[in-house]
Design an enzyme around this catalytic site. Structure first.
Site, mmCIF file in Angstrom:
data_model
loop_
_atom_site.group_PDB
_atom_site.id
_atom_site.type_symbol
_atom_site.label_atom_id
_atom_site.label_comp_id
_atom_site.label_asym_id
_atom_site.label_seq_id
_atom_site.Cartn_x
_atom_site.Cartn_y
_atom_site.Cartn_z
ATOM 1 N N ALA A 15 -0.192 -12.012 -15.595
ATOM 2 C CA ALA A 15 -1.120 -10.794 -15.658
ATOM 3 C C ALA A 15 -0.893 -9.941 -16.622
ATOM 4 C CB ALA A 15 -1.507 -10.165 -14.070
ATOM 5 N N ARG A 41 9.240 -25.265 -18.876
ATOM 6 C CA ARG A 41 7.884 -25.670 -18.388
ATOM 7 C C ARG A 41 6.711 -25.553 -19.004
ATOM 8 N NH1 ARG A 41 5.373 -23.504 -13.960
ATOM 9 N NH2 ARG A 41 6.894 -21.765 -14.044
ATOM 10 N N SER A 42 6.564 -24.472 -19.363
ATOM 11 C CA SER A 42 5.371 -23.948 -20.164
ATOM 12 C C SER A 42 5.407 -24.295 -21.461
ATOM 13 C CB SER A 42 5.210 -22.456 -19.848
ATOM 14 O OG SER A 42 4.726 -22.302 -18.544
ATOM 15 N N ARG A 101 15.853 -0.833 -16.276
ATOM 16 C CA ARG A 101 15.215 0.740 -16.141
ATOM 17 C C ARG A 101 16.253 1.645 -15.996
ATOM 18 N NH1 ARG A 101 10.251 -1.579 -12.549
ATOM 19 N NH2 ARG A 101 8.860 -2.390 -14.444
ATOM 20 N N CYS A 130 4.636 0.513 -13.006
ATOM 21 C CA CYS A 130 3.491 1.128 -12.946
ATOM 22 C C CYS A 130 3.101 2.221 -12.327
ATOM 23 C CB CYS A 130 2.577 0.099 -12.444
ATOM 24 S SG CYS A 130 3.012 -0.719 -10.768
ATOM 25 N N SER A 160 -3.131 -6.252 -8.090
ATOM 26 C CA SER A 160 -2.951 -7.132 -9.324
ATOM 27 C C SER A 160 -1.457 -6.634 -9.709
ATOM 28 C CB SER A 160 -3.790 -6.468 -10.324
ATOM 29 O OG SER A 160 -3.815 -5.006 -10.571
ATOM 30 N N ARG A 243 0.306 -0.815 -0.323
ATOM 31 C CA ARG A 243 -0.712 -1.845 -0.766
ATOM 32 C C ARG A 243 -2.101 -1.922 -0.232
ATOM 33 N NH1 ARG A 243 0.812 -4.250 -5.598
ATOM 34 N NH2 ARG A 243 2.519 -5.052 -4.649
ATOM 35 N N HIS A 250 -4.259 1.818 -9.313
ATOM 36 C CA HIS A 250 -3.134 2.475 -8.448
ATOM 37 C C HIS A 250 -3.715 3.785 -8.152
ATOM 38 C CE1 HIS A 250 -1.074 -0.866 -8.409
ATOM 39 N NE2 HIS A 250 0.325 -0.456 -8.869
#
Lengths: 346, 346
Positions: A15, A41-42, A101, A130, A160, A243, A250
């Site tokens: 996403a 895999r991808s 982080r 985020c 999301s 959530r 958000h």
């Protein structure tokens, strides 16, 4: 920005990865050459970018040879292994996961807030969580103008942030109006956990897993990252992360206490209005305030409902909304790269 | 409770009125005779109660002759005119609107919190605002055990608090997944206002209209009613009230500061576990915490996510959820009547 760069995107099909590609295109990022990396895999699948078809390559250490800017958004475990390998090969890694982080020597950057930290990098820059990014965008100008000693935030977070699966589950469950209690749930609050709850017409006060202290990791991220980004290790920060059945965007109900006495709501509004990346949307008479449905797809951090605490002259309340996939993730990553180019660091 | 009473329900066809009737029946309230009153427009319609059919009568002053308990839930303007008329005729009025809540001599009561105030009535008892009731149920035992000096609450409120129209609008808009920005909106945030916003997949930081000080009336209700019910006129209370796409069940993220030092989370949990009307649901290891979808239809006030502030030894955070139409409205009204009967006040 006359130079053009070799860029790698790790995790382009997620996403956030998709939004990163949109931003690279929309902002006309100076790309000389781009490659898309993913798990074995991808690898071999194709992906479209700027009208061209690219074959996804396997993300091996060697794949970063010659890459100048590597945008990581494929999960913390991938970053932990491959980001140091990319950095070793001379890439500047901008990592959207939580892997680095809170590592001492690794800058955690929101370009409007602490661009000076970019210079201290040793190959990896971390992109904050985020919910942290949008809040510190508002806190930094306030801190500079009035000082800051306390932050208490309750979040209203979109699905999301938990990926495409969570969006699909919200969509499916929304059809069960009136009987959602028995709706199938497999994704939230934490996909890998044993227990799942419906999110449609519900509120789940858990994002990420629990720490031993009773806080969730999302809450601890907000607390610790805010202190690091603002360079205020002793700032009093508390967070409750929740959530909601919202697709993207958000929202945050934030209480702050400033150091200076006698600051008015107009003073506060003026400081936020002149801050970079902030859009003040605050007109009660016209019912104007930020809402996630209308922040979706927008670059700014929206601030409204600015008002003074009725019992505390140095206390203020505000409502902060932003698109969690844009400023909260993909856009901030690209802005980090842009800031580094502008400062001549890359 | 061997006596049986003549009861009038004013506004029985509304969302709260219906729940009142359910509660009267479910709790086997000692009714000798019941009548249903409404505006001239609704008079003559019929209504079912305990398997019998009743004709709705017009709510005139004289209709209260002989009524011992009058349950009002037909809007503030109706209460303002008719509640004093009913009281004049000897009825005990339990008013679920905001009309009398902040009037000095009128008790504002949550039976678990301030039953002693019931004795001071002069015919009218006010039922507090939904979001206030569930919060003070948790605050009162904490105040008694540890003292209380600060409350900061951010709410997550369901649409049923805005009536049946709001529930229907959420239902309709939920079908517009992906394009809700353009969905028709006619009810929220305030039906009589000029501007309306979709609530599905959105968050609206406005409940009720705005006061001149930038707070909404809902926020001012929470602030002022909490001080009155707890008998703490100088308590520092702040509120941010927010509407969500949830059908029923209000949630609240509450920060409190107690007076005593050294209180642990177990101390706090123990006090709440032994409090009347509270059910502690707080086991992070098992992902147990209150959620509105599962509080719907339940009588209790659920409290979870109890944890200590990481910077303030006297600070605690908690998550409080209850069915806004039950304990937040209808149930509390019936409990007021029951408490008055038990105390021999009626």
């Amino acid at each position: 920005m006359s130079k053009f760069y070799t860029v790698a995107v790790v995790g382009a099909t997620g996403a956030v990865g998709e939004k990163m590609m949109e931003q690279l295109e929309k902002r006309n990022f100076p790309i000389q050459h781009i490659k898309f990396l993913a798990s074995k895999r991808s690898a071999g699948k194709t992906i479209e970018f700027k009208g061209q078809t690219y074959t996804i390559e396997e993300a091996t250490p060697e794949a970063f040879d010659g890459v100048e800017i590597a945008l990581f958004s494929a999960g913390g475990s991938v970053s932990k292994i491959l980001a140091p390998e990319a950095a070793k090969r001379g890439s500047i890694v901008i990592d959207n996961t939580s892997a680095f982080r809170m590592v001492d020597d690794i800058p955690l950057v929101v370009p409007e807030v602490n661009p000076q930290d970019l210079k201290l990098h040793s190959g990896i820059i971390a992109n904050p969580n985020c919910s942290t990014i949008q809040m510190v965008c508002a806190l930094q100008p306030i801190k500079e103008a009035f000082g800051l000693n306390k932050v208490i935030v309750s979040t209203y977070q979109a699905v999301s942030g938990a990926g495409a699966d969570a969006i699909n589950e919200l969509k499916d469950q929304s059809r069960t109006f009136g009987d959602t209690k028995n709706a199938e749930a497999q994704v939230l609050p934490v996909k890998s956990a044993n227990t799942h709850y419906p999110i449609a017409f519900n509120v789940i006060p858990q994002i990420d897993i629990f720490d031993d202290n009773g806080y969730t990791l999302e809450e601890m991220k907000m607390i610790n990252e805010t202190k690091k980004i603002l360079h205020m290790p002793n700032l009093s920060v508390a967070a409750t992360c929740v959530r909601l059945p919202v697709v993207s965007g958000h929202s945050e109900s934030v209480f702050i206490e400033v150091d200076k006495d006698g600051i008015s709501v107009s003073d506060m509004r003026a400081v936020l209005e002149s801050a970079k990346g902030i859009k003040v949307l605050d007109n009660p008479a016209k019912q104007e305030y930020p809402m996630p449905l209308f922040a979706e797809g927008e670059d700014e951090v929206f601030v409204g409902r600015i008002r003074k605490d009725l019992s505390n002259d140095r206390g203020f309340h505000m409502w902060i909304v932003s698109d969690n996939l844009l400023k909260g993730a993909a856009l901030n990553s690209i802005q980090i790269a842009e800031a580094m180019i502008e400062e001549g660091i890359i």
